[in-house]
Design a protein around this motif. Structure first.
Motif, PDB file in Angstrom:
ATOM      1  N   LEU A 191       0.653  -1.594  -0.107  1.00 39.54           N
ATOM      2  CA  LEU A 191      -0.555  -0.138   0.024  1.00 39.54           C
ATOM      3  C   LEU A 191       0.856   1.504  -0.322  1.00 39.54           C
ATOM      4  O   LEU A 191       0.061   2.075  -0.869  1.00 39.54           O
ATOM      5  CB  LEU A 191      -1.238   0.293   1.147  1.00 39.54           C
ATOM      6  N   LYS A 192       1.372   1.544   0.830  1.00 39.17           N
ATOM      7  CA  LYS A 192       2.893   2.480   0.822  1.00 39.17           C
ATOM      8  C   LYS A 192       3.526   2.642  -0.969  1.00 39.17           C
ATOM      9  O   LYS A 192       3.425   3.886  -1.175  1.00 39.17           O
ATOM     10  CB  LYS A 192       4.274   2.054   2.023  1.00 39.17           C
ATOM     11  N   LYS A 193       3.882   1.784  -1.017  1.00 39.58           N
ATOM     12  CA  LYS A 193       4.634   2.022  -2.712  1.00 39.58           C
ATOM     13  C   LYS A 193       3.290   2.120  -3.833  1.00 39.58           C
ATOM     14  O   LYS A 193       3.211   3.115  -4.565  1.00 39.58           O
ATOM     15  CB  LYS A 193       5.194   0.500  -2.763  1.00 39.58           C
ATOM     16  N   PHE A 194       1.987   1.863  -3.632  1.00 43.93           N
ATOM     17  CA  PHE A 194       1.170   2.467  -4.366  1.00 43.93           C
ATOM     18  C   PHE A 194       0.651   3.954  -3.961  1.00 43.93           C
ATOM     19  O   PHE A 194       0.554   4.307  -4.708  1.00 43.93           O
ATOM     20  CB  PHE A 194      -0.051   1.267  -4.056  1.00 43.93           C
ATOM     21  N   LYS A 195       0.883   4.017  -2.838  1.00 43.37           N
ATOM     22  CA  LYS A 195       0.228   5.688  -2.734  1.00 43.37           C
ATOM     23  C   LYS A 195       1.117   5.922  -3.445  1.00 43.37           C
ATOM     24  O   LYS A 195       1.145   7.005  -3.905  1.00 43.37           O
ATOM     25  CB  LYS A 195       0.446   5.881  -1.596  1.00 43.37           C
ATOM     26  N   GLN A 196       2.610   6.425  -3.108  1.00 41.72           N
ATOM     27  CA  GLN A 196       3.701   7.365  -4.170  1.00 41.72           C
ATOM     28  C   GLN A 196       2.834   6.858  -5.399  1.00 41.72           C
ATOM     29  O   GLN A 196       3.183   7.816  -6.281  1.00 41.72           O
ATOM     30  CB  GLN A 196       4.942   6.399  -3.993  1.00 41.72           C
ATOM     31  N   GLN A 201       0.821  10.855  -9.669  1.00 40.76           N
ATOM     32  CA  GLN A 201      -0.021  11.210 -10.838  1.00 40.76           C
ATOM     33  C   GLN A 201      -1.296  12.081 -10.509  1.00 40.76           C
ATOM     34  O   GLN A 201      -2.643  11.871 -10.297  1.00 40.76           O
ATOM     35  CB  GLN A 201      -0.956   9.779 -11.570  1.00 40.76           C
ATOM     36  N   ILE A 202      -0.712  12.974 -10.319  1.00 41.70           N
ATOM     37  CA  ILE A 202      -1.938  13.855  -9.062  1.00 41.70           C
ATOM     38  C   ILE A 202      -2.660  14.883 -10.318  1.00 41.70           C
ATOM     39  O   ILE A 202      -3.905  14.865  -9.853  1.00 41.70           O
ATOM     40  CB  ILE A 202      -0.740  15.578  -8.214  1.00 41.70           C
ATOM     41  N   LYS A 227      -8.795   4.919   4.135  1.00 43.83           N
ATOM     42  CA  LYS A 227      -8.590   5.462   5.361  1.00 43.83           C
ATOM     43  C   LYS A 227      -7.732   6.416   5.123  1.00 43.83           C
ATOM     44  O   LYS A 227      -8.007   7.330   6.677  1.00 43.83           O
ATOM     45  CB  LYS A 227      -8.277   4.334   6.417  1.00 43.83           C
ATOM     46  N   GLU A 228      -6.115   6.305   4.407  1.00 37.26           N
ATOM     47  CA  GLU A 228      -5.251   7.134   5.138  1.00 37.26           C
ATOM     48  C   GLU A 228      -4.955   8.348   3.862  1.00 37.26           C
ATOM     49  O   GLU A 228      -4.940   9.383   4.412  1.00 37.26           O
ATOM     50  CB  GLU A 228      -4.383   6.473   4.141  1.00 37.26           C
ATOM     51  N   LEU A 229      -5.725   8.117   3.042  1.00 35.63           N
ATOM     52  CA  LEU A 229      -5.976   9.149   2.125  1.00 35.63           C
ATOM     53  C   LEU A 229      -6.488  10.339   2.673  1.00 35.63           C
ATOM     54  O   LEU A 229      -7.177  11.316   2.357  1.00 35.63           O
ATOM     55  CB  LEU A 229      -6.104   8.704   1.212  1.00 35.63           C
TER      56      LEU A 229
END
Length: 733
Positions: A191-196, A201-202, A227-229
């Motif tokens: 998940l941490k890598k996927f968030k990056q 791609q903003i 939950k994180e975003l």
């Protein structure tokens, strides 16, 4: 009753000014408290906009009602009964509150009941505004109180809905079937890598496909992302916190049409724009954009008229929606779930429409699918619509169990279960059994595959036909399929979780009644292993489980099918299947919730129970001798022989031979007790003297009598040795 009500209404009108000012103060304080409970400025602005909207609506309603009242001259109601307006309002409020209390008493405190009552009170407030305006009885204090009441109830409804959503999120426990945002460590790293990847791609309208099989945790993974975003606290250069991202979940499913999906999507987008204070000239413009991707327009006639003739614009539909979403200044993640469960003929249409329609500003689309179910799409086709595909990493069985076992089996659970189940094991030992059952079964199957050539001849030792090789290949194929199936299903998070829950339920269900087993043989069986084996079969090999349950019993299944490979699942520690094993598996497989534990008896115990009850016929007495455990059992057999006669020579000879053979055994279940042996011998002699024995019977008795004497001497040899040593000073015999 009328006098009582009029007295209350008179009290209100006498103190009307105090009552209205107090009510206004309470509602204003309530509105302030609800607004201050939201720390998000966007939500506060949304509540203020709603309050202004309600105020404007109320003013319009009052104005129109006042005009209508003067036109139709409805003052007749007021002239007929001066308390009419107050009676209607307070009566309606009283009935709503009374109904609320009754419902809460009957159904318990439920949020949906409270929300419904709030809506009804809001409707009553609007009706009272209309009634007072129509009858020209509305003064400024009443208007302000009713407006503040409407705003307070609307804010309270919004607050309650948000609380329900938050409560539901908090109540998603790890032992439930519902996906939850808590992830196993491997998935946290992924998940941490996927968030990056998403962060890089903003601005680009982005589409991601998350690929995994059913039950492997796709929804939980995205819930963790949400939950994180949606709770991020990133700080910009101006030291201001950035706005949280927004997640919209669209469940496609097999029962929904494309226009239903598009309508749901447009409604949710409109709701988000409203909640974030983005002004929309007309909601139909947003609907028009999403429905423009359908061949046939599904817009309502009124909306089409407004768009075509009232809200003419030089902007294209896409420019309009992009401008509105640009004002939002927040990223919207559109989560498309269950696409792979749609009918094949609908998949392509839904996939294309959703991807093309969501290619808009500040929107990122995430498809949750099993790519094997989308097999008709080749890689080039998917790349046209999907920017990135994330294959969820596999989680091993042992990792899943370690993660969930503490939540499903609460602290102290195994310490409290029956000792008949535990067999002296501690909690850690039982947990280790659960953790290692998968690896033990896998290793057993692998060993069988590896050593197959070695035991092939043993399996088919009586088979010399040409079909031997075919059967051997079939068994080897079954073993390989079984191995693949077990290894695949034990990595399915949902299946493992359900396995643990079913295991807990079975243990709780069985340990309450297991003390009712009278049979010592069955009580000594390791029931925990049987329960674990059956639950493992049920959740990780469901097809075999169903096949067994379609048979008459487990033994019938073993006879009907070539199930050599099943021995790796439904076995005991020695990889064997006994009659008792089959009986236990029958109960756990076919009657798990309705086991009659008192009927658990071995053949020996069934015979002995019948013997104790004295319900044995003389003709079957010989069968009981092999199950004798005590001298008391022999005594009961002799009692039956005395009371029931049988002159059949062969039967009597067989019985006498079996009985004397039992008494003469050197190693037997009966311990040598001289007093009991003498007592039995006397009874036996009395019974034999009554019979007219043949020479053959007499010879049998003499031969076995010699063996009995020899047994007595051998069993008491240590006493004889001591006596000889004492009297004759013999040191060695």
């Amino acid at each position: 009753m009328k006098e009582f009500l009029e007295g209350l209404l008179s009290l209100y009108f006498d103190n009307k000014c105090i009552f209205l000012h107090l009510s206004l103060l309470i509602f204003i304080i309530g509105i302030i408290c609800i607004n201050s409970s939201f720390t998000d400025k966007v939500k506060r602005k949304y509540l203020i906009n709603k309050a202004l909207h309600n105020f404007f609506n109320s003013v319009v309603i009052v104005f129109i009602s006042f005009i209508l009242g003067n036109i139709i001259n409805i003052n007749i109601l007021k002239n007929h009964y001066e308390y009419f307006n107050a009676l209607v309002f307070f009566g309606a409020v009283f009935l709503i509150v009374l109904l609320l209390i009754f419902r809460l008493l009957i159904f318990g405190i439920k949020d949906i009941i409270c929300l419904q009552s709030i809506r009804w009170l809001c409707i009553v407030s609007y009706l009272e505004l209309i009634l007072l305006s129509v009858s020209s009885s509305l003064d400024l204090p009443e208007f302000l109180v009713l407006i503040s009441m409407i705003i307070f109830l609307d804010d309270l409804s919004y607050y309650k809905k948000k609380s329900i959503k938050k409560k539901k999120t908090n109540e998603i426990l790890k032992e439930s079937d519902f996906p939850n945002p808590e992830l196993i460590y491997k998935r946290q790293v992924q998940l941490k890598k996927f968030k990056q990847i998403l962060k890089d791609q903003i601005k680009e309208p982005y589409a991601v496909m998350i690929n995994a099989k059913w039950g492997m945790g796709k929804t939980s993974f995205v819930m963790a992302l949400e939950k994180e975003l949606t709770n991020k606290e990133e700080v910009t250069n101006n030291e201001e916190k950035t706005s949280n991202d927004i997640f919209i979940w669209i469940e496609v499913g097999s029962e929904k049409s494309v226009d239903q999906i598009m309508r749901t999507l447009s409604v949710k987008i409109i709701q988000i724009l409203k909640e974030n204070n983005v002004f929309i000239e007309n909601e139909a413009l947003v609907e028009k954009y999403f429905f423009s991707y359908l061949k046939e327009s599904k817009l309502k006639v009124l909306n089409q008229f407004i768009i075509n003739y009232v809200l003419k614009s030089d902007e294209s539909d896409k420019e309009y929606i992009n401008n509105k979403l640009g004002e939002l200044n927040r990223t919207i993640y559109l989560i498309i779930d269950d696409l792979d469960r749609c009918k094949d003929e609908d998949q392509d249409k839904i996939f294309k429409v959703l991807r093309e329609s969501t290619n808009i500003t500040n929107c990122k689309t995430i498809f949750l699918v099993d790519k094997e179910q989308l097999s008709k799409y080749d890689v080039n086709y998917l790349e046209k619509y999907v920017s990135f595909t994330l294959d969820l990493c596999e989680i091993e069985y042992i990792e899943i169990v370690q993660y969930f076992i503490g939540y499903i089996f609460k602290k102290g659970f195994f310490d409290k279960i029956n000792e008949t189940l535990k067999k002296g094991r501690h909690t850690k030992e039982i947990e280790k059994m659960i953790l290692t059952i998968e690896s033990e079964i896998v290793q057993n199957i692998k060993k069988d595959i590896k050593d197959f050539t070695g035991f092939e001849d043993k399996i088919f030792k009586d088979d010399t036909s040409e079909s031997k090789q075919i059967r051997a290949e079939e068994i080897e194929k079954n073993l390989n399929e079984l191995l693949n199936y077990v290894m695949r299903n034990t990595k399915n998070i949902r299946k493992v979780k359900n396995f643990l829950k079913s295991l807990k339920y079975s243990i709780e269900n069985i340990e309450l009644e297991i003390e009712n087993i009278y049979s010592e043989t069955y009580r000594n069986k390791d029931w925990l292993i049987y329960i674990m084996n059956v639950q493992f079969l049920k959740h990780f090999l469901p097809e075999i489980y169903v096949t067994i349950r379609n048979c008459f019993d487990y033994l019938d299944f073993l006879k009907k099918y070539d199930n050599y490979h099943i021995k790796n699942i439904l076995t005991t520690n020695d990889l064997s299947i006994s009659t008792e094993d089959c009986n236990i598996y029958d109960e756990l497989l076919f009657r798990a919730d309705d086991i009659d534990y008192s009927n658990f008896n071995t053949e020996r115990e069934k015979y002995l129970n019948k013997l104790k009850k004295g319900s044995v016929e003389i003709e079957e007495i010989s069968s009981y001798i092999q199950y004798v455990k005590t001298y008391d059992d022999i005594n009961k057999i002799l009692e039956i022989c005395k009371t029931q006669k049988n002159d059949n020579f062969d039967f009597r000879t067989e019985f006498i031979e079996n009985l004397f053979e039992l008494l003469s055994r050197q190693s037997m279940i009966l311990e040598l007790e001289i007093s009991q042996l003498l007592d039995i011998s006397r009874q036996l002699i009395r019974w034999l003297t009554r019979l007219e024995l043949s020479n053959q019977e007499k010879n049998v008795i003499k031969a076995y009598s010699t063996l009995i004497i020899r047994r007595v001497i051998v069993d008491n040899s240590h006493f004889l040795r001591n006596i000889l040593c004492i009297f004759f000073n013999i040191r060695e015999i």
